[in-house]
Scaffold this active site. Sequence first.
Site, PDB file in Angstrom:
ATOM      1  N   CYS A 160      -0.918   5.984  10.139  1.00 19.07           N
ATOM      2  CA  CYS A 160       0.027   5.205  10.600  1.00 19.07           C
ATOM      3  C   CYS A 160      -0.295   3.894  11.264  1.00 19.07           C
ATOM      4  O   CYS A 160      -1.364   4.159  12.031  1.00 19.07           O
ATOM      5  CB  CYS A 160       1.052   6.070  11.582  1.00 19.07           C
ATOM      6  N   GLU A 190       0.794  -1.120   0.118  1.00 12.95           N
ATOM      7  CA  GLU A 190      -0.158   0.108   0.132  1.00 12.95           C
ATOM      8  C   GLU A 190       0.814   1.253  -0.200  1.00 12.95           C
ATOM      9  O   GLU A 190       1.902   1.258   0.493  1.00 12.95           O
ATOM     10  CB  GLU A 190      -0.951  -0.075   1.242  1.00 12.95           C
TER      11      GLU A 190
HETATM   12  N1  SAH Z   1       8.951  -0.398  10.037  1.00 15.57           N
HETATM   13  C1  SAH Z   1       9.336   1.001  10.034  1.00 15.57           C
HETATM   14  C2  SAH Z   1       8.551   1.724   8.857  1.00 15.57           C
HETATM   15  C3  SAH Z   1       6.928   1.833   9.312  1.00 15.57           C
HETATM   16  S1  SAH Z   1       6.622   3.491   9.752  1.00 15.57           S
HETATM   17  C4  SAH Z   1       9.170   1.569  11.533  1.00 15.57           C
HETATM   18  O1  SAH Z   1       8.778   1.000  12.298  1.00 15.57           O
HETATM   19  O2  SAH Z   1       9.636   2.888  11.489  1.00 15.57           O
HETATM   20  C5  SAH Z   1       5.313   3.549  10.465  1.00 15.57           C
HETATM   21  C6  SAH Z   1       5.087   4.274  11.784  1.00 15.57           C
HETATM   22  O3  SAH Z   1       3.787   3.963  12.327  1.00 15.57           O
HETATM   23  C7  SAH Z   1       5.969   4.013  12.834  1.00 15.57           C
HETATM   24  O4  SAH Z   1       6.563   5.013  13.321  1.00 15.57           O
HETATM   25  C8  SAH Z   1       5.027   3.106  13.922  1.00 15.57           C
HETATM   26  O5  SAH Z   1       5.582   3.256  15.204  1.00 15.57           O
HETATM   27  C9  SAH Z   1       3.638   3.906  13.519  1.00 15.57           C
HETATM   28  N2  SAH Z   1       2.460   3.062  13.902  1.00 15.57           N
HETATM   29  C10 SAH Z   1       2.363   1.983  13.880  1.00 15.57           C
HETATM   30  N3  SAH Z   1       1.316   1.390  14.190  1.00 15.57           N
HETATM   31  C11 SAH Z   1       0.590   2.547  14.649  1.00 15.57           C
HETATM   32  C12 SAH Z   1      -0.690   2.957  15.306  1.00 15.57           C
HETATM   33  N4  SAH Z   1      -1.480   1.819  15.175  1.00 15.57           N
HETATM   34  N5  SAH Z   1      -0.891   4.062  15.464  1.00 15.57           N
HETATM   35  C13 SAH Z   1      -0.082   4.755  15.307  1.00 15.57           C
HETATM   36  N6  SAH Z   1       1.085   4.962  14.929  1.00 15.57           N
HETATM   37  C14 SAH Z   1       1.472   3.734  14.552  1.00 15.57           C
END
Ligand code: SAH
Length: 358
Positions: free
Chosen positions: A346, A99
Amino acid sequence: MFINELTIEELKDFFRKINEPSYRAEQTFLRIHKHLALNIDEFTELPRKLREWFSENHYFPTLNLDYYEAINDKSDDRGTQKFIFEYKDQKSSKNRIFESVWLVSEKRRTACISSQSGCSLNCTFCATAKIPFKGNLSTWQILQQVYYMIRFRNQTENTKERLTNIVFMGMGEPFYNYDNVIKAAKILNHPLGLNIGSRHITISTAGVIPSIERFIAEKQPFNLAISLNHPFNEGRMSLMDINQRYPLKELLKVVKKYTEVYKKNITFEYILIPDVNMTKEHINELVKIAKYIKYCKFNLIPLNTNFNNWRTPEEEEVLAFQKELRKNGILAFYRGSPGKKINAACGMLALQKKEMLI
Ligand code: SAH
């Protein structure tokens, strides 16, 4: 490797081997990465014979759109677009879904792209962790997400606005697919391609220490963001499996090294989950971390999912948290949750069409 994922140098080698002049490399690169060609017929500078040979021997793949949704109402995140791509590999007949999100703010047009189909990490708050991991994306699959969105927008919108930023914050862990991600970032940054400035390309990692070390050693010019999410080792472990392999203390050491080598701020992403990582104790520890790192800023992201009976913090709670950090001299930003309504914010990638991924 397909021709739509070769660097200029690789294209030069390619043309040398077939006894063609090296300027063919520039012509081909421009067609693919600047003019965003969909097929070889569009390479009009090349002699017809060469084009025909190309079509027969070096067909290159592009992406199919599987699902699309946009926010068109009057809300702040108006203009957010979510794209789900599907790619069927003809040889292995593997079906990969990933996505991308187009984000609009006053000054920026940002492409948020995936580096893997699914994710091998197991962060307890993230929807992408709930679907099967299908593997790394190749360089062309990373690039074509950006190119598809630009082409789509050029066709559907009247304005020809420029893409300003790229964030590797979609599905997957970019630093478990280091080579393909860095190669894609370099091509996106190339003057004969989209020419997106390296400071406008951000790679986010959950903390893969060896890849961060490599990034520093290679002096890669792109921005680095770290998903910190919890200031204590035990607490971080309970949210993010990866902390078992790469503990917080070691992660912070390498982050400090980054700031010393690059002499610039590292960005910490910090998810906000009431009762889990937002208490006074957590704030105090974050202040200690910020003092230790010195050059850092925080992006606060309120929880967008509701797994484990957790709840999204109220706006006032987020602002109060931000205020506490700022009182302690910490740069802390809060930009809302653009795309939440269409499962594009996110941690929400995979909430749609989940059944297709299994
Ligand atoms: N795997 C990498 C790239 C993904 S970035 C990483 O972890 O950095 C995606 C971002 O969204 C990350 O900072 C993660 O902490 C955040 N994220 C993941 N799930 C989320 C949620 N349910 N609510 C808000 N932020 C979230």
